[in-house]
Enzyme design. Structure first.
Site, PDB file in Angstrom:
ATOM      1  N   CYS A  59      -7.839  22.305  17.524  1.00  0.00           N
ATOM      2  CA  CYS A  59      -7.817  22.647  18.945  1.00  0.00           C
ATOM      3  C   CYS A  59      -7.199  21.529  19.776  1.00  0.00           C
ATOM      4  O   CYS A  59      -7.856  20.941  20.642  1.00  0.00           O
ATOM      5  CB  CYS A  59      -9.239  22.940  19.402  1.00  0.00           C
ATOM      6  SG  CYS A  59      -9.980  24.247  18.425  1.00  0.00           S
ATOM      7  N   GLY A  77       0.864  -1.185   0.000  1.00  0.00           N
ATOM      8  CA  GLY A  77       0.000   0.000   0.000  1.00  0.00           C
ATOM      9  C   GLY A  77       0.892   1.223   0.000  1.00  0.00           C
ATOM     10  O   GLY A  77       1.162   1.860  -1.025  1.00  0.00           O
TER      11      GLY A  77
END
Ligand SMILES: *Cc1c(COP(=O)(O)O)cnc(C)c1O
Length: 436
Positions: free
Chosen positions: A365, A300
């Protein structure tokens, strides 16, 4: 390194040379711009916006073909989870690769791509009833079973003769990050070879009239550097084949071949792998007097990672003890630093300047939303600059999220000077569509 390669870095500290081996094939500098697949990065950022995940088609195709060339006797199966995208799946089909999917969703992309069912393998340590039904309905050629529950469930659902492989945990330590080390004992994947569970799984599959055992499968981890780990895996798996008493036609060695992320890291030794795995396999099969099974491999990352480059725009710079360069993306398009402490190189495109170490951070955040620490950027880096991060082709689009309700970036394919989106940017409309 030759003198010619060294000279640019000596002559001009403001234009660092392109790190070798990290960028897509043929990427080069044109002045201070970076040209990928024949298209300048500054133009890509202007045309498609940022963040933008650029994918060089030729690099993907070349790497896929390199696996086929190195192991022409093997079946090369692209690990579809590393870059889930119908267009990419079509490229794989066209160069003769098969495809791994690990859910009904990935299978839906494969169907959309028209990927031939006879070359699809379904995986996953948990497959829901929906996953299995989707696989049977499309007629995927092989399903890799991962638990006794699944063998029973699939046995009940399948029509006659569904081909099956068994996921084995060979107990090989691939010396990689714990989060991607999948071949050792005492983790969630597969049937343990050492405990006898793998042999028991062979018996259970053989007992199911609707299933036909065609192979054994293993996958020892990701970012594996040492060919020796695969050799040891072959030894153990052939030992298991010899003791299981039924004909095993296929031996799937999984993927996990490493890709270089930082300057100086080497690529996977594909040629050495092919030679040594081939040699070990024929030796061990002769030793145990079993027919040589057909090898499958499932790359992959090693096919797509270095084909990808992410472009960001600098939004803010904070100078203090450290310099923080904040960009318009972050852990929503690249959670790998937070997940695996992954490290990346970064360069500014479009202009030069005297270099200083900075920390590149994202917009989310979380204090851990850091893309790269201690990378060299021009000392006067400022809002509006475009940054390019290489090696973002694998497990970036795949792992992207909507954290902070940020739309996921597009994937823009480049080839011969042309650019086209193969995944479009996610809009607020897309985001709102799910809310009731
Ligand atoms: C993830 C995975 C792969 C691909 O791993 P890479 O590190 O991307 O090469 C191959 N096979 C299985 C079963 C996997 O889970």
């Amino acid at each position: 390194m030759t003198l010619a390669e060294l000279l640019p870095s000596i002559g001009c500290s403001t234009e660092p040379v392109l790190e070798e081996g990290l960028w897509p094939d043929g990427t080069h500098l044109s002045g201070s711009d970076l040209v990928i697949g024949g298209v300048p990065a500054t133009r890509l950022a202007a045309q498609f916006g940022t963040p933008c995940q650029v994918l060089d088609e030729a690099t993907v195709r070349n790497r896929a073909k390199a696996f086929v060339a190195a192991l022409p006797e093997a079946e090369v199966v692209f690990a579809g989870k590393s870059l889930p995208c119908p267009e990419v799946y079509r490229w794989m089909a066209s160069v003769g690769l098969s495809l791994d999917v690990s859910s009904a969703g990935e299978l839906a992309l494969a169907r959309a791509a028209g990927f031939p069912a006879g070359r699809i393998v379904m995986h996953g340590n948990v497959k829901t009833g929906e996953d299995l039904k989707a696989a049977l309905e499309y007629g995927v050629s092989r399903i890799v079973v991962d638990s006794f529950d699944e063998i029973a469930q699939l046995g009940a659902l399948a029509r006659h003769g569904q081909e099956v492989m068994i996921r084995v945990t060979p107990g090989v330590d691939a010396h990689t990050h714990a989060a991607v080390s999948t071949g050792v004992e005492d983790q969630k994947f597969g049937f343990s070879l050492a405990s006898g569970a793998a042999l028991e799984a062979v018996l259970r599959v053989v007992e199911q009239p609707s299933l036909r055992l065609v192979g054994l499968h293993c996958h020892i981890g990701s970012q594996v550097r040492h060919v020796a780990s695969y050799e040891e895996t072959v030894r153990r798996m052939v030992g298991l084949i010899a003791s299981c008493g039924v004909r095993v036609e296929q031996l799937d060695l999984g993927g996990g071949f490493c890709a270089p992320y930082l300057p100086g890291e080497s690529s996977f030794d594909l040629f050495g792998f092919a030679q040594r795995v081939r040699g070990t396999l024929s030796y061990e099969c002769a030793l145990h007097r079993v027919p040589v099974p057909r090898i499958l491999i499932e790359p992959g990352r090693s096919i797509v990672a270095n084909a990808g480059v992410t472009l960001y725009r600098v939004c803010a710079v904070k100078r203090g003890a450290r310099t923080f360069v904040a960009v318009d993306g972050g852990m929503s398009d690249n959670p790998r630093p937070a997940l695996y402490s992954a490290k990346y190189a970064v360069r500014l495109v479009g202009r030069g300047g005297k270099l200083r170490p900075v920390t590149v951070v994202g917009r989310h955040c979380e204090a851990g939303d850091v893309l790269a620490e201690n990378v060299l950027l021009p000392a006067d880096v400022h809002a509006g600059d475009v940054l390019a991060v290489p090696v973002t082709g694998a497990y970036h689009h795949a792992l992207a999220s909507n954290y902070n309700q940020v739309g996921r970036p597009p994937v823009v394919a480049v080839r011969d000077g042309l650019a086209r989106p193969i995944v479009r940017r996610e809009t607020e409309e897309d985001l709102l569509r799910r809310y009731v």
